[in-house]
Write an enzyme that holds these catalytic residues in place. Structure first.
Site, short mmCIF file in Angstrom:
data_model
loop_
_atom_site.label_atom_id
_atom_site.label_comp_id
_atom_site.label_asym_id
_atom_site.label_seq_id
_atom_site.Cartn_x
_atom_site.Cartn_y
_atom_site.Cartn_z
NE ARG A 141 -3.20 -0.02 -0.58
CZ ARG A 141 -4.30 0.56 -0.14
NH1 ARG A 141 -5.05 -0.06 0.73
NH2 ARG A 141 -4.67 1.73 -0.58
CG HIS A 142 3.99 1.99 2.50
ND1 HIS A 142 4.21 3.06 3.33
CD2 HIS A 142 3.41 1.04 3.27
CE1 HIS A 142 3.80 2.75 4.55
NE2 HIS A 142 3.31 1.52 4.54
NE ARG A 143 -1.02 4.69 -2.88
CZ ARG A 143 -2.01 5.54 -2.74
NH1 ARG A 143 -2.91 5.65 -3.69
NH2 ARG A 143 -2.12 6.29 -1.66
NE ARG A 193 2.39 0.03 6.89
CZ ARG A 193 1.14 -0.31 6.69
NH1 ARG A 193 0.43 -0.85 7.68
NH2 ARG A 193 0.55 -0.09 5.54
#
Lengths: 256, 256, 256, 256
Positions: free
Chosen positions: C102-104, C210
């Site tokens: 999801r870290h684009r 995170r």
């Protein structure tokens, strides 16, 4: 040098004959949008319950949405805030666009091209309410209002420089120099225009960096001109997404 | 082990008591959109003429827009195609989402979270029209239909594996294992759901990679399941942006 | 059903004959990098002085770089922190990769493909030091250690589910079902591996979301597994960019 | 107006006293890099085999890497080409940076700031080998060389415009107008400088749009100045990643 006028369209020739004009306007106009506060919550509900789209207590869910939006804002669940869109028409000097275009993520731009068209001679000169004078070293600089004399000196210098560059530009184009070359002399105070599409999340990221608010969690020091643009954008954003905007402000003006 | 049921919501407890069910559905539903073909051209016009928004021959400009869209498509002027938005609800197995989420640019996602909610026992088993058998080495693989026996073997194996993993999942949660841990046993054939927002440009980039067309300029070989999703997305796209879609196809299904 | 074994490579056949094995490992290994703290400052100096690359007081500039890095960190001048790179090899269960991907922005991935290769039967089962039990409603959930009995129940359920899904997977492939279809039954606890390239800025953005640190400006509540990965990444980051890392921590673990 | 000179650093005062100077240079200098052709293949191997990092036939894998790179290039498996980095120092007129900064993805920039420093009076004037004259309507325009007289006219106009704007700029700053305001009069032909970090994939995307090659699959028509920059970048890229570069050319100069 070959006369280039036969390569130009009538409206381009008309532009070349214009006298330069000066303005302090900074324009951010609403064009279109998709979604609202409720749609953001509905997008979020897919994360936490599959009931969102079908169940009888759908109304109850929606009633609860300020609380849900606040939860997302506070816990930096940013992705639901990307599930909507805003579109603006912007007219501002090139120097503002230079800063604006550094926002790469969640931003789409389509800007006037000085390769394709003859630019109009509209140039930016700050108005009286623009703090003109920088005091202190740059990292802790304060900007204070200029005197009438300060503004006169600025006007004189800007008008002269803009007028000279406009004459050079039109002169080169009429002599056949390609538009894309001739434009080199045009200042970053020349007005350009663009269409911008963004989403509530990238909008908040922009506002957090391009507005100065002494009470924000992070106090940014943007250039005055882009701050004015951001203020206009914020107004539209606040109208279209009132609860999201309110929570953005209450959470220290930080993008989730 | 501590009984975890008091930590679960009534609707979560209801889910845990469900029997697993199996489906071949792949769902991409329209949710919302912003803009149309005309709006893309208007966004483009800011590049080439400032007359776009004010002049009397505005109608003439608009009449010319298929030609203008084609010019942009052909010359890879991609940015005007970002000046619109599409939003979909997608329900598909996790393995499809895994491929989909590799599209990072011009895509916003909000997906069901197995940390926050108890997942429903809905599992994917391919239908009869899914070419089941791979022939040839992988880089030049062809997929051909499976026989009735092939499908029977697959059904039996999938049902057994899915049922066992669902029992393990529910069993662990009822004994207090955190949802986010227990989900480890759930297969990538489990259905998930998400909201996706994209723009016509990123839509075309997706279609060019996730559809197989023998006559495309670049012939992609996507997995069958995501191809089915792309087909549904293309249908919506073609309805909302018919001229853009037509030109995309005519220009070899390449994103500008 | 046609026997598919002639389509498989010898090493793939060898994998299919393996027994499933279980692990609690989460691996983030350094592979390569570009730049250091000094290079970040040098990249920044281009913004504020053209003297950076030529002048006799270059040494003095470099001596001042902790202060300069701190200024950038504090004032969210983020772009210089993108002027370096880190590369890792990661081995972790699919469920971790699902969150990671999801870290684009500022992240490049290349991951194992279950379309191209037969996956190895290596499955994740949490170790004893993984807080296993969730207490409280999800938005304010606390995770506490599981008892020995809790872990036994989990082991039993996971082993059984993983073993069954491995049998179904190998059985289908040996009968000719395409790898990309058969993998549907494999759980998100299956190990995958990937290469990740990122930059110091995206690294800090990742760490801020995170890792759980009670003293951070924003206290995130990531899943334990990805937190373990982030810890390993942080260690490498701190070794390669010690001053940047120190200032990141001192400024509340917020990405600039 | 308050004399602003006490707010300026000695090196800034020295800049203000400079005479304007003119140049045709376009500079793209190598600064740093990470990885090579082999590293790209190794990153790819994680997709197709877990043997990549451990097995005895590692050498055989590497021997096969031109074929593997070609496979990726041809089938648009782009992500492995992001697993490396290149860094450049660029010095070029603002109008080039304006085009360059439209590349948002896989590009990191840190540029000179006219808010923070006094800009040096270095201005761009095209050299004799720059095709100066545009013939035909813009969408099918050809650029042909200018005569000696054409270049004389351009030089005269540009020098005059640049000199006037430099006088206005220095005059305003000496009278206390903030640097960020005074810069409005400086033309987009003023030189700026930046550090750029990118990866092989974004490098190829840039080259495909910013170089003109009649034999490319897509024939782009970039502005001559950014094309010169792209040529310098390509040379570095070809040295560092010779096989990737060769395959890029052979596959029609399309980014994977």
């Amino acid at each position: 040098m070959s006369d280039n006028r036969h390569n130009l369209k009538p409206e381009e020739l008309a532009v070349l004959e214009m006298d330069p004009f000066f303005s302090s306007d900074l324009t951010v106009n609403y064009r279109d949008h998709m979604g609202n506060d409720e749609a953001i919550v509905e997008a979020m509900l897919v994360s936490t319950t599959d009931a969102a789209f079908t169940e009888p207590d759908h109304e109850a869910y929606l009633a609860s949405f300020p609380g849900r939006l606040n939860f997302m804002m506070k816990h930096k669940h940013g992705s639901p805030f990307e599930q909507a869109a805003l579109q603006f028409y912007v007219k501002a000097p090139i120097m503002v666009f230079r800063e604006w275009h550094r926002h790469r993520i969640g931003f789409s731009y389509n800007e006037a091209s000085a390769r394709y068209k003859v630019m109009k001679p509209e140039f930016y000169i700050p108005s009286k309410n623009r703090p003109l004078v920088q005091e202190g070293k740059h990292s802790s600089a304060e900007f204070v209002p200029g005197s009438d004399e300060d503004h006169s000196i600025m006007w004189l210098n800007m008008m002269q420089a803009y007028t000279t560059q406009w004459m050079a530009y039109t002169n080169m184009i009429e002599h056949g120099v390609a538009k894309e070359v001739a434009r080199a002399v045009l200042g970053v105070g020349l007005y350009s225009e663009m269409i911008v599409t963004l989403n509530p999340r990238s909008c908040m990221a922009f506002l957090s960096l391009r507005q100065h608010h002494a009470d924000a969690a992070f106090v940014s020091r943007p250039q005055w001109e882009i701050n004015q643009c951001a203020n206009q954008m914020e107004e539209v954003f606040a109208n279209l997404f009132p609860i999201t905007h309110k929570l953005y402000v209450e959470n220290g003006r930080q993008a989730p």
